[in-house]
Write a protein that holds these residues in place. Structure first.
Motif, mmCIF file in Angstrom:
data_model
loop_
_atom_site.group_PDB
_atom_site.id
_atom_site.type_symbol
_atom_site.label_atom_id
_atom_site.label_comp_id
_atom_site.label_asym_id
_atom_site.label_seq_id
_atom_site.Cartn_x
_atom_site.Cartn_y
_atom_site.Cartn_z
ATOM 1 N N ILE A 9 -40.586 27.357 16.698
ATOM 2 C CA ILE A 9 -41.421 27.140 15.513
ATOM 3 C C ILE A 9 -40.880 27.871 14.292
ATOM 4 O O ILE A 9 -40.967 27.357 13.166
ATOM 5 C CB ILE A 9 -42.872 27.568 15.810
ATOM 6 N N ASN A 11 -38.033 28.153 13.291
ATOM 7 C CA ASN A 11 -36.899 27.441 12.685
ATOM 8 C C ASN A 11 -37.341 26.205 11.897
ATOM 9 O O ASN A 11 -36.511 25.554 11.259
ATOM 10 C CB ASN A 11 -35.895 27.012 13.763
ATOM 11 N N TRP A 12 -38.636 25.878 11.938
ATOM 12 C CA TRP A 12 -39.113 24.674 11.268
ATOM 13 C C TRP A 12 -39.254 24.905 9.771
ATOM 14 O O TRP A 12 -39.711 25.957 9.319
ATOM 15 C CB TRP A 12 -40.460 24.244 11.824
ATOM 16 N N GLU A 13 -38.893 23.899 9.012
ATOM 17 C CA GLU A 13 -39.105 23.894 7.566
ATOM 18 C C GLU A 13 -39.857 22.629 7.188
ATOM 19 O O GLU A 13 -39.514 21.535 7.656
ATOM 20 C CB GLU A 13 -37.767 23.947 6.827
ATOM 21 N N LYS A 14 -40.869 22.780 6.352
ATOM 22 C CA LYS A 14 -41.620 21.597 5.924
ATOM 23 C C LYS A 14 -40.702 20.638 5.180
ATOM 24 O O LYS A 14 -39.902 21.056 4.321
ATOM 25 C CB LYS A 14 -42.783 21.998 5.009
ATOM 26 N N PHE A 81 -41.510 18.227 9.868
ATOM 27 C CA PHE A 81 -40.629 19.385 9.732
ATOM 28 C C PHE A 81 -39.181 18.948 9.927
ATOM 29 O O PHE A 81 -38.900 17.988 10.650
ATOM 30 C CB PHE A 81 -40.989 20.468 10.756
ATOM 31 N N VAL A 83 -35.304 20.362 10.969
ATOM 32 C CA VAL A 83 -34.467 21.416 11.547
ATOM 33 C C VAL A 83 -33.043 20.880 11.606
ATOM 34 O O VAL A 83 -32.678 20.150 12.530
ATOM 35 C CB VAL A 83 -34.949 21.812 12.957
ATOM 36 N N GLU A 87 -35.848 15.815 12.921
ATOM 37 C CA GLU A 87 -37.217 15.746 12.425
ATOM 38 C C GLU A 87 -38.224 15.976 13.554
ATOM 39 O O GLU A 87 -38.025 15.520 14.682
ATOM 40 C CB GLU A 87 -37.497 14.370 11.800
ATOM 41 N N ILE A 88 -39.301 16.685 13.194
ATOM 42 C CA ILE A 88 -40.428 16.881 14.119
ATOM 43 C C ILE A 88 -41.689 16.425 13.403
ATOM 44 O O ILE A 88 -41.996 16.903 12.307
ATOM 45 C CB ILE A 88 -40.570 18.346 14.545
#
Length: 205
Positions: A9, A11-14, A81, A83, A87-88
């Motif tokens: 988590i 490492n996630w960026e919006k 998000f 990474v 994409e997530i």
């Protein structure tokens, strides 16, 4: 970057508007999509939403642009998000949670990796507990009440259905002198059942 780092988590960026726009272009069609749905209720939709909002702010997914200010949306919230070009997506639907992973072809993904993601999310609840409480305190409060007219309608509808089921037709009379023994026996049985049917129509007060 491997799948373990992608599912972490921290490492996630919006996704930005540029990222969202790029994800719709043909060049991103090479991403391989993996889908997970909360069939066994491993995740609470409310807890997941509180975590994402506490940690990342308001939902930013592309579905939010067409969302109306009512409870009738099929998708109530959508987070996206990025990474490193992967994409997530988290979607809070009326039918439950759906998670989409859109990964580059060289990323190795296995079914058991969903367990890693779910465990990462659950472990983040305690780490963000205070922030999640503040988010919940800002939720709009609703008061539930019983609509008496709706309740009356349901009661009457139920009783009408019961009346339709009951056979309360008048018993066909017979000529006792000319009727056969079988006809008199059937008439007697029907006559004896009549009081039982009438008792069934009584309404408890």
């Amino acid at each position: 970057m491997d799948i373990i780092n992608i599912l972490a988590i921290n490492n996630w960026e919006k996704a930005s508007l540029e990222d969202l726009s790029a994800s719709l272009k043909e060049k991103n069609k090479s991403l391989i999509t993996y889908s997970w749905r909360n069939f066994n209720k491993e995740l609470s939709p409310l807890s997941l939403y509180k975590l994402l909002k506490a940690k990342f702010g308001v939902a930013n997914g592309i579905c939010m642009f067409s969302k109306s200010e009512t409870t009738e949306n099929l998708i109530h919230w959508h987070y996206t998000f990025i990474v490193e070009k992967n994409e997530i997506h988290f979607l809070g639907k009326s039918s439950g949670i759906e998670i989409l992973l859109k990964l580059l072809p060289d990323i190795k993904f296995e079914k058991n990796d969903w367990t890693i993601l779910i465990d990462n999310i659950k472990s983040s609840y305690s780490q963000n507990g205070e922030s999640m409480k503040r988010i919940q305190s800002d939720f709009e409060k609703y008061t539930l009440f019983i609509n008496p007219f709706s309740r009356l309608k349901d009661t009457l509808t139920s009783q009408v259905e019961e009346l339709k089921i009951l056979d309360i037709k008048e018993i066909q009379r017979i000529d006792a002198f000319n009727a056969s023994d079988k006809e008199r026996e059937e008439y007697y049985k029907s006559f004896c059942k009549l009081p039982q049917k009438q008792d069934s129509l009584k309404v408890d007060k």
